[in-house]
Design an enzyme around this catalytic site. Structure first.
Site, PDB file in Angstrom:
ATOM      1  N   LYS A 259       0.870  -1.170   0.000  1.00  0.00           N
ATOM      2  CA  LYS A 259       0.000   0.000   0.000  1.00  0.00           C
ATOM      3  C   LYS A 259       0.911   1.225   0.000  1.00  0.00           C
ATOM      4  O   LYS A 259       1.432   1.628   1.025  1.00  0.00           O
ATOM      5  CB  LYS A 259      -0.907  -0.006   1.225  1.00  0.00           C
ATOM      6  CG  LYS A 259      -2.229   0.748   1.067  1.00  0.00           C
ATOM      7  CD  LYS A 259      -2.094   2.244   0.886  1.00  0.00           C
ATOM      8  CE  LYS A 259      -1.673   2.938   2.148  1.00  0.00           C
ATOM      9  NZ  LYS A 259      -1.608   4.427   1.967  1.00  0.00           N
ATOM     10  N   GLY A 311       7.257   4.910   8.072  1.00  0.00           N
ATOM     11  CA  GLY A 311       6.457   6.119   8.193  1.00  0.00           C
ATOM     12  C   GLY A 311       6.699   6.797   9.525  1.00  0.00           C
ATOM     13  O   GLY A 311       7.753   6.621  10.151  1.00  0.00           O
ATOM     14  N   SER A 312       5.733   7.538   9.973  1.00  0.00           N
ATOM     15  CA  SER A 312       5.898   8.327  11.190  1.00  0.00           C
ATOM     16  C   SER A 312       5.796   7.456  12.440  1.00  0.00           C
ATOM     17  O   SER A 312       5.183   6.385  12.431  1.00  0.00           O
ATOM     18  CB  SER A 312       4.836   9.424  11.253  1.00  0.00           C
ATOM     19  OG  SER A 312       3.556   8.862  11.475  1.00  0.00           O
ATOM     20  N   THR A 313       6.378   7.955  13.522  1.00  0.00           N
ATOM     21  CA  THR A 313       6.313   7.231  14.796  1.00  0.00           C
ATOM     22  C   THR A 313       4.880   7.142  15.297  1.00  0.00           C
ATOM     23  O   THR A 313       4.472   6.124  15.867  1.00  0.00           O
ATOM     24  CB  THR A 313       7.208   7.921  15.834  1.00  0.00           C
ATOM     25  OG1 THR A 313       8.567   7.893  15.369  1.00  0.00           O
ATOM     26  CG2 THR A 313       7.131   7.239  17.186  1.00  0.00           C
ATOM     27  N   GLY A 316       3.229   4.417  13.508  1.00  0.00           N
ATOM     28  CA  GLY A 316       3.847   3.175  13.978  1.00  0.00           C
ATOM     29  C   GLY A 316       3.231   2.693  15.281  1.00  0.00           C
ATOM     30  O   GLY A 316       3.006   1.489  15.473  1.00  0.00           O
ATOM     31  N   GLU A 333      10.037   1.025  10.658  1.00  0.00           N
ATOM     32  CA  GLU A 333      11.112   1.999  10.407  1.00  0.00           C
ATOM     33  C   GLU A 333      10.450   3.357  10.480  1.00  0.00           C
ATOM     34  O   GLU A 333       9.711   3.760   9.588  1.00  0.00           O
ATOM     35  CB  GLU A 333      11.756   1.742   9.036  1.00  0.00           C
ATOM     36  CG  GLU A 333      13.093   2.435   8.869  1.00  0.00           C
ATOM     37  CD  GLU A 333      12.985   3.790   8.194  1.00  0.00           C
ATOM     38  OE1 GLU A 333      12.996   4.790   8.941  1.00  0.00           O
ATOM     39  OE2 GLU A 333      12.889   3.847   6.974  1.00  0.00           O
ATOM     40  N   CYS A 367      13.943  10.374   6.836  1.00  0.00           N
ATOM     41  CA  CYS A 367      13.835   9.982   8.241  1.00  0.00           C
ATOM     42  C   CYS A 367      15.175  10.076   8.965  1.00  0.00           C
ATOM     43  O   CYS A 367      15.219  10.332  10.166  1.00  0.00           O
ATOM     44  CB  CYS A 367      13.262   8.573   8.354  1.00  0.00           C
ATOM     45  SG  CYS A 367      14.067   7.368   7.290  1.00  0.00           S
ATOM     46  N   GLU A 464      10.617  15.996  15.143  1.00  0.00           N
ATOM     47  CA  GLU A 464      10.987  15.759  13.751  1.00  0.00           C
ATOM     48  C   GLU A 464      10.183  16.697  12.854  1.00  0.00           C
ATOM     49  O   GLU A 464       8.963  16.596  12.764  1.00  0.00           O
ATOM     50  CB  GLU A 464      10.729  14.307  13.369  1.00  0.00           C
ATOM     51  CG  GLU A 464      11.188  13.975  11.961  1.00  0.00           C
ATOM     52  CD  GLU A 464      10.891  12.544  11.562  1.00  0.00           C
ATOM     53  OE1 GLU A 464      11.674  11.968  10.794  1.00  0.00           O
ATOM     54  OE2 GLU A 464       9.874  12.003  12.022  1.00  0.00           O
TER      55      GLU A 464
END
Length: 885
Positions: A259, A311-313, A316, A333, A367, A464
């Protein structure tokens, strides 16, 4: 039924609300008048014609005045555009009517009534194509195709899979220009980055894992494919991140449903066509497009065996909770806030170029972007001045201009987020320097930005930003640099800049990050795993370490579960033990044959942490019974305060234990085996009494524990890492670092052997542990108090807490200063640990209620124990002092 169109993005005019301090043109460098001949005519800079459709090698840009002579070009140093033609990309889009469905079973899958998303070029604010918004039915069709294909794909010989992946690599190279142009148009990044960096890495990844498919059975004989992999990737490197998942997944025998990000799906769809053209069997690789809701459907589908996410934390965390307790394997990641440490002995001019690459590559939408600049005090002002000067020479512009340094931000929403962080820095009193005011009037751009006069607690230092924004701080000593570098919840990447290699290497080992570059930044290769520590996620993309994310031990026969039916709301609640008439004590005559009526002395075990026996925080105890059901001893009932005390002891011991020579750790584990053997019969007798096994079987378990200690002692100095064979001219060294203080909750089966099999691999690799022995049969483990004390084990390395397993697991999973939890207990406990660990993205290893054969050398001491006990760090050391390449 008609389709619904959802507009994905609206480009902004950045000049309207971006304040800048310096305003040199991006087409003509500052100070050019100092070198120009005053007699030469003043020539206008070249202007890029975005409507140019022809090959730039054949026709000069329009709308420009050609120079009178070559000499005048050198005098004015005007930058001329070098536009890449979009013709081939436009032709491909037109071939599909600029309206794409999903790609399933090597065919386009498009159904009426689907909502659509617009793909627009953020650099030009031009429409590219429509893509479909996947729903439950679309996801189900793709998953079933992948599930069916796995039945044959996983059984193919490794050589056959290698041939398929090799064919994909070859076809990617045949279409590499088309891929690069599509990627630049869809994402907004400069064509020279997609052409020279992204696509080269894509091809390299495919070739590398074609090789792994060939040798996998020999190199990883204990492992097998997971099954159906779901991949969800971010928009910053759309195709590269996709291939990072696809290549190892296919090599290991999995099938995959990807995706891509809703902002940037086009290169994924093009790659799917290329895979089909290369001959990949139907259903092995499938693409479903859509936004976050589609990604949630993909992650939650019951046929998914493994989820790979970049992607983003924040997302995640959500995915960790969505998959908790389901039995699905997960790798994350996530984000980063990577430090760039510059010492006063660094080559400052070379370092400036490295910093430019570290933060402004891909518009800072990386990242591992070097967004925290740490500069040693003696050169701070000089370095900042040089950096500001260099920033004025950066060219911001159209993504297809090969002379452009910085392209467009992916979407206006992201641009506003970046600007919001910069404005927040201004509000906090920081100094903001934005070097380029000549942002194109059309497109979604943001100027390269440097923020100084910051504090360690400044939002721009901690959060970030994911844009072309870098902060700068000064440090005095190397120790201060390490403290500043590690002052973050992230741990993805870092770089160290110094001409003193010894100092740079020592610092690299002290920084908590998955990748550290020395005198370089943002180098990637398929042979070296990339991934993070802490809230930057877990798992690796690349290298052999990346293959573990797409394999599982052959003995593992876990069944995926509907985790929504598992109730964890009351998990870990316990009522302390009360007196009971059922607590009949086992009488043991100790005063001779005529003293049978004399009871045994009451035995209550204390906790063990910090190298000493400690009373439990709450004066509660739980009875331990023998096989006949009679009470033979009591152990402390651990609580939150006991966990906190043990964590403090483990943290205190961790730095010293981790830095000990591996040989020394091995000797201590050998001493444990020696001291356990001295008490062999005594320990076996207690084991037989509590568990009800025969004395012979108890002796076998003790002997197996001694053997297991020798096994792990032998590996204390034999799993430290390797030199990775990357394409770098230099050395890339893989270091197996300890995870840190971690918690272990042991099962009830084989209470002595499982206890040893779990704590031993953890400590030989340099971790410190909190360990809860078997809830029903803890006494064999508590015999280790004396074993530890007589084996020179430093206090705090192993800390033993007793009590109810799940009650202690609750506080360990919630604790922010534990880096991992290994849980061997119930189905409910496995879900709770995974769900709760999402808070700080700690690593987890759970058994979902499944038992294992602890006597088996693979199930009780296989390579999965190594994998769980280490963090992989790759240190990149380029060379070039003697030879350029």
């Amino acid at each position: 039924m008609s389709s619904t169109t959802v507009k994905k993005t609206t480009a902004a005019q950045p000049n309207g609300d971006v304040k800048v301090k310096v305003a040199p043109t991006s087409t003509q460098p500052p100070k050019a008048d100092k070198i120009a001949d005053p007699r030469a005519p003043k020539l206008p800079p070249f202007q890029f014609d975005a409507s140019l459709k022809t090959n730039p090698d054949d026709v000069a840009p329009t709308g420009t005045k050609p120079p009178v002579s070559v000499a005048e070009v050198f005098e004015t140093l005007a930058y001329g555009p070098a536009p890449e033609s979009p013709a081939v990309a436009n032709a491909w889009l037109d071939d599909h009517g600029r309206d794409f469905g999903h790609f399933v079973n090597n065919k386009w899958y498009k159904r009426d009534g689907r909502s659509k998303y617009e793909c627009r070029c953020p650099a030009r604010d031009e429409f590219l194509a429509h893509t479909a918004e996947g729903d439950d039915e679309d996801v189900d069709v793709a998953m079933k195709a992948a599930h069916e294909a796995h039945k044959t794909w996983s059984k193919l010989p490794g050589h056959v899979r290698a041939r398929y992946i090799y064919s994909i690599a070859r076809h990617v190279q045949k279409h590499i220009r088309l891929l690069a142009v599509v990627e630049s148009l869809d994402n907004g990044k400069p064509i020279r980055e997609t052409r020279d960096a992204d696509m080269a890495v894509v091809a390299r990844w495919l070739y590398h894992y074609a090789g792994w498919a060939q040798v996998l059975d020999r190199e990883m004989p204990e492992m097998t494919s997971v099954g159906v992999v779901a991949g969800i990737v971010a928009w910053n490197f759309p195709l590269m991140l996709l291939v990072w998942k696809v290549a190892p997944a296919l090599a290991a025998g999995n099938t995959i449903v990807m995706k891509p990000a809703d902002y940037t799906p086009l290169s994924a769809l093009l790659f799917a066509e290329i895979c089909a053209e290369a001959g990949l069997p139907p259903g092995v690789f499938n693409v479903v497009t859509g936004a976050g809701a589609t990604g949630a459907k993909v992650a939650a589908h019951p046929l998914v065996d493994k989820l790979a996410f970049t992607g983003s934390t924040g997302v995640g965390r959500i995915l960790r909770r969505v998959t908790a307790g389901t039995g699905k394997k997960l790798s994350l990641e996530l984000g980063g806030k990577s430090p760039v440490i510059v010492f006063d002995d660094a080559d400052l001019d070379g370092t400036i170029e490295g910093v430019i690459d570290a933060i402004f590559f891909n518009q800072g939408q990386v990242c591992s972007a070097g967004s925290r600049l740490l500069i040693q005090e003696p050169v701070f002002d000089k370095f900042v001045a040089k950096l500001k000067e260099r920033m004025t020479h950066l060219r911001v512009g159209d993504c297809l201009d090969k002379c452009v340094d910085i392209g467009a931000i992916v979407d206006d929403k992201q641009r506003k987020t970046i600007d919001g962080y910069v404005q927040m820095a201004r509000d906090e009193g920081c100094d903001v320097y934005q070097a380029c005011s000549c942002i194109p009037d059309k497109g979604c751009y943001y100027p390269p930005t440097l923020i100084t006069n910051v504090d360690t607690s400044s939002v721009c230092v901690q959060e970030e930003i994911f844009g072309p924004v870098v902060t700068a701080q000064a440090f005095r000593t190397a120790k201060e640099a390490v403290a500043l570098a590690n002052n973050t919840t992230y741990g993805l990447g870092a770089s160290v800049w110094s001409e003193n290699l010894s100092k740079a290497l020592e610092l690299s080992l002290m920084i908590k990050a998955g990748t550290v570059w020395i005198n370089a930044h943002n180098l990637f290769d398929a042979a070296a795993g990339f991934g993070g520590y802490r809230e930057s996620g877990f798992g690796r993309d690349g290298g052999k370490e990346g293959l573990y994310e797409y394999t599982k031990p052959k003995h593992l026969k876990l069944t995926k579960r509907d985790a929504d039916k598992i109730d964890i709301s009351s998990f870990g609640k316990v009522t302390p033990h009360r007196p009971s008439l059922d607590d009949e004590r086992a009488e043991v005559a100790t005063l001779g044959p005529h003293a049978a009526d004399v009871p045994s002395v009451d035995r209550t075990y204390k906790m063990y942490y910090g190298g000493a026996q400690k009373r439990p925080d709450a004066p509660y105890a739980r009875p331990i019974r023998n096989a006949a059901g009679k009470v033979i001893a009591h152990v402390g009932e651990g609580n939150r305060k006991d966990v906190r005390n043990a964590v403090e002891a483990a943290h205190k011991a961790f730095p010293g234990w981790g830095k000990r020579a591996a040989h020394n750790r091995a000797q201590i584990v050998y001493y444990m085996a020696e001291n356990l053997e001295v008490r062999r019969v005594e320990v076996a007798t207690r084991l037989a009494s509590t568990t009800g096994v025969s004395q012979e079987d108890a002796l076998k378990e003790v002997d197996a524990a001694i053997d297991r200690l020798f096994y792990w002692g032998a590996y204390a100095d034999k799993y430290g890492g390797a030199v990775q064979e990357t394409t770098l001219y230099g050395a890339t060294v893989k270091i197996h670092e300890p995870v840190g203080p971690l918690a272990i909750l042991c099962p009830d089966e084989n209470p002595l052997l499982s206890f040893v099999s779990l704590f031993a691999p953890a400590i030989v690799r340099g971790n410190t542990v909190l360990i809860v022995p078997s809830e029903k049969y803890p006494l064999s483990a508590l015999d280790f108090y004396q074993v530890f004390d007589t084996s020179d084990l430093p206090g705090g390395v192993v800390n033993i807490l007793t009590g109810e397993r799940d009650h202690l697991a609750k506080y360990m999973a919630e604790h922010q200063n534990l880096e991992a939890v290994w849980y061997f207990g119930s189905v409910e406990g496995s879900k709770f640990v995974e769900y709760t660990a999402a808070e700080n993205i700690k690593r987890t290893w759970v058994n979902y209620g499944q038992s294992r054969d602890w006597f088996d050398p693979i199930q009780g001491a296989g390579e999965e124990f190594f994998y769980q006990a280490v963090e992989v760090k790759n240190i990149w050391m380029p060379m070039g002092t003697i030879f350029a390449n």
